[in-house]
Design an enzyme around this catalytic site. Structure first.
Site, PDB file in Angstrom:
ATOM      1  N   CYS A  41      -3.147   1.389   6.869  1.00 18.00           N
ATOM      2  CA  CYS A  41      -3.305   0.726   8.165  1.00 18.00           C
ATOM      3  C   CYS A  41      -3.874   1.664   9.218  1.00 18.00           C
ATOM      4  CB  CYS A  41      -1.971   0.157   8.637  1.00 18.00           C
ATOM      5  SG  CYS A  41      -0.647   1.383   8.753  1.00 18.00           S
ATOM      6  N   ASN A  55       0.802  -1.228   0.000  1.00 15.31           N
ATOM      7  CA  ASN A  55       0.000   0.000   0.000  1.00 15.31           C
ATOM      8  C   ASN A  55       0.835   1.278   0.000  1.00 15.31           C
ATOM      9  OD1 ASN A  55       0.730  -0.784   2.635  1.00 15.31           O
ATOM     10  ND2 ASN A  55      -1.020   0.234   3.547  1.00 15.31           N
ATOM     11  N   GLY A 105       2.161  -5.697   7.673  1.00 11.76           N
ATOM     12  CA  GLY A 105       1.172  -6.381   6.855  1.00 11.76           C
ATOM     13  C   GLY A 105      -0.032  -6.798   7.670  1.00 11.76           C
ATOM     14  N   SER A 106      -0.686  -7.851   7.235  1.00  9.19           N
ATOM     15  CA  SER A 106      -1.947  -8.268   7.839  1.00  9.19           C
ATOM     16  C   SER A 106      -1.730  -9.005   9.157  1.00  9.19           C
ATOM     17  CB  SER A 106      -2.704  -9.190   6.876  1.00  9.19           C
ATOM     18  OG  SER A 106      -2.053 -10.450   6.794  1.00  9.19           O
ATOM     19  N   GLU A 134       4.093  -4.671  12.671  1.00  8.13           N
ATOM     20  CA  GLU A 134       3.138  -3.573  12.564  1.00  8.13           C
ATOM     21  C   GLU A 134       2.007  -4.069  11.690  1.00  8.13           C
ATOM     22  OE1 GLU A 134       0.914  -1.175  10.922  1.00  8.13           O
ATOM     23  OE2 GLU A 134       2.628  -0.224   9.943  1.00  8.13           O
ATOM     24  N   LEU A 135       0.843  -4.280  12.307  1.00  4.40           N
ATOM     25  CA  LEU A 135      -0.241  -5.001  11.636  1.00  4.40           C
ATOM     26  C   LEU A 135      -1.416  -4.063  11.356  1.00  4.40           C
ATOM     27  CD1 LEU A 135       0.121  -8.239  13.785  1.00  4.40           C
ATOM     28  CD2 LEU A 135       1.263  -7.646  11.638  1.00  4.40           C
ATOM     29  N   PHE A 166      -9.967  -2.189   4.581  1.00  2.00           N
ATOM     30  CA  PHE A 166      -8.915  -1.905   3.612  1.00  2.00           C
ATOM     31  C   PHE A 166      -9.496  -1.532   2.254  1.00  2.00           C
ATOM     32  CE2 PHE A 166      -4.274  -2.316   2.739  1.00  2.00           C
ATOM     33  CZ  PHE A 166      -3.852  -1.761   3.927  1.00  2.00           C
ATOM     34  N   GLU A 210     -10.972  -4.894   9.533  1.00  2.00           N
ATOM     35  CA  GLU A 210     -10.310  -3.799   8.842  1.00  2.00           C
ATOM     36  C   GLU A 210     -10.669  -3.915   7.362  1.00  2.00           C
ATOM     37  OE1 GLU A 210      -5.799  -1.948   8.418  1.00  2.00           O
ATOM     38  OE2 GLU A 210      -6.057  -4.094   8.802  1.00  2.00           O
TER      39      GLU A 210
END
Length: 492
Positions: free
Chosen positions: A293, A161, A237-238, A259-260, A389, A387
């Site tokens: 995110c 992203n 990421g996820s 970092e999710l 997205f 989430e």
């Protein structure tokens, strides 16, 4: 401005069909894959795809190069980071355009990535010049020192992203502090997330092997996470993939920075200006098609102002142009690919089936999804619980501050939250209760200044994983050293 075929920094004659390994562009064993522009379906080129064997070889070269890089003087390492920042600035227009084309973003989004990447490199250049430890109290005749030392090889796995920012925010500080780095960018955005960094640091004078860039799939990622020569993994990421990486890293006793995601909350109190609140909510929910995110996934609005906010958001959704972001004529570009669009569309449709009201959007042409407004969203609906997205403003009403806090804290934590109200004390009292890593008063949720710790609890990851003062903690470890004046006598 140029096109991807003529960009001087990312000459396709160098990178097409290759990965960056040992300071060279090499053909990988894992094959080739088209890099597709989401807005037009055009092929921008072919990236090399690394397999596990490619990854193992690259890790070996990084491991071999790291000790000499760590032994390089602090000023020399800082100089490489400063030169990298200059290369980014000098190629600003070209890089911004290719990022917009490859990620499906608008040109200002591409410009933002290049600008912030240069800032990150400049900030990282200061890290080698900082104090590297402390002198500790000890017994007479002994010097006791705790110093920070690099981990060795750091594996970085970055998403599609914001591929340049979300890769370089780990790559730059890790390199500055004496680590070698193996970067695995998403195969959908290998130029923005890999080629740019490889060429910027190569031209800045980084020694061969210190940065390896290998786009790849799960096979390459798992090889990176499980290799004993890589003591740390930084992943963005996820939550699903983050859990898998956390499990593998724990089994191999590695440090991991995750970092999710998770749902982020924008709370609008009844005394907020509805026009300004609607503008903030629209940006937080729809910028870069909601593929952020920190996006304002849930918009919690006091019931007395809910209708006014809904009307304003619907008006914005109906008039914002959607299309090819690189054309400069639109506000929202396409989602990254068909899989992402289908998942997001299912979130919207399932929420409507569960009782939410579709007030705007809910349709798409190709990968371009109209900005969407859902009202009547509540817990148990996918638009609330997940989430998304994608570009959706999900309106959730509340009657009291306590109810707003309870709704916002439904779930397993998140990255960002915001509260809009002229009553600063009241807004801050609400903000202090929110289970989020970053809280903003009188703003929306999409914020990062590069000098701040970035991360969140629970499903957001493992805390403030990257950025600002967190970088030294993340990319170095403690080593204790003692020095005695003379060797003492021992009673054995």
């Amino acid at each position: 401005m140029g096109t991807p075929e003529t960009l001087p920094l990312i000459d396709p004659g160098l990178w097409q069909g290759r990965v960056f390994d040992g300071g060279q562009w090499r053909a990988p064993r894992g094959g080739l894959r088209d890099v597709v522009e989401p807005a037009t379906g055009k092929t921008l080129g072919q990236t090399g795809v690394a397999n596990a064997e490619d990854m193992g070889d690259a890790i070996g070269r990084a491991h071999a190069a790291q000790a000499a890089w760590a032994a390089t003087g602090a000023r020399e390492r800082a100089a490489v980071l400063l030169k990298a920042a200059r290369w980014l600035q000098e190629s600003f227009d070209e890089l911004a355009l290719v990022i917009a084309r490859e990620t499906g973003g608008i040109v200002p989004k591409g410009q933002h990535e290049v600008k912030e990447a240069a800032v990150i490199c400049n900030i990282a250049a200061g890290l080698p010049m900082r104090s590297q430890g402390e002198v500790l109290p000890s017994v007479p005749g002994q010097l006791s020192v705790a110093r920070r030392v690099p981990h060795g090889v750091v594996g970085v796995i970055s998403p599609f992203n914001f591929p340049l920012i979300l890769g370089i925010r780990s790559v730059a500080p890790a390199l500055a502090l004496g680590n070698a780095v193996v970067l695995k960018p998403d195969t959908r955005t290998p130029i923005s997330g890999g080629v740019i960094m490889a060429e910027v640091f190569r031209r800045a004078g980084l020694p061969d092997g210190v940065l390896q860039v290998l786009p790849g799939d799960a096979e390459a990622g798992e090889a990176l996470v499980t290799d004993e020569r890589v003591p740390m993994i930084a992943f963005t990421g996820s939550p699903a993939v983050g859990r898998r990486i956390g499990e593998l890293a724990g089994r191999h006793l590695k440090k991991v920075s995750l970092e999710l995601g998770g749902a982020n909350n924008l709370i609008v109190l009844e005394d907020a200006d509805p026009d300004r609140a609607a503008s903030a909510a629209a940006f937080g929910a729809w910028f870069h098609q909601g593929q952020i995110c920190m996006a304002s996934n849930r918009i919690l609005v006091h019931e007395s102002i809910a209708e006014a906010l809904r009307q304003r958001l619907v008006a914005k959704a109906q008039h914002l142009p959607v299309g090819d972001g690189a054309s400069g004529q639109v506000a929202l570009g396409p989602l990254i690919d068909l899989k992402q669009l289908q998942r997001f569309d299912a979130v919207v449709k399932d929420s409507i089936a569960a009782g939410a009201t579709l007030d705007a959007g809910g349709r798409h042409e190709g990968l371009c999804y109209r900005p969407t407004v859902l009202s009547g969203v509540r817990p148990g609906m996918r638009a609330f619980d997940e989430e998304p997205f994608g570009p959706v403003a999900s309106l959730v009403t509340f009657r009291s501050d306590d109810e707003a806090v309870a709704l916002a804290n439904r779930g397993a934590g998140g990255l960002a939250a915001a509260v809009i109200s002229p009553s600063i004390g009241r807004a801050m009292a609400i903000g202090r209760q929110l289970n989020a890593g970053m809280v903003h008063i009188n703003d929306q949720t999409v914020n990062d200044e590069c000098t701040n710790p970035f991360g969140g609890p629970g499903i957001g990851g493992n805390g403030s994983a990257v950025g600002g003062p967190a970088d030294v903690d993340e990319y170095t470890r403690w080593q204790w050293i003692t020095v005695k004046d003379t060797l003492p006598a021992f009673p054995f």
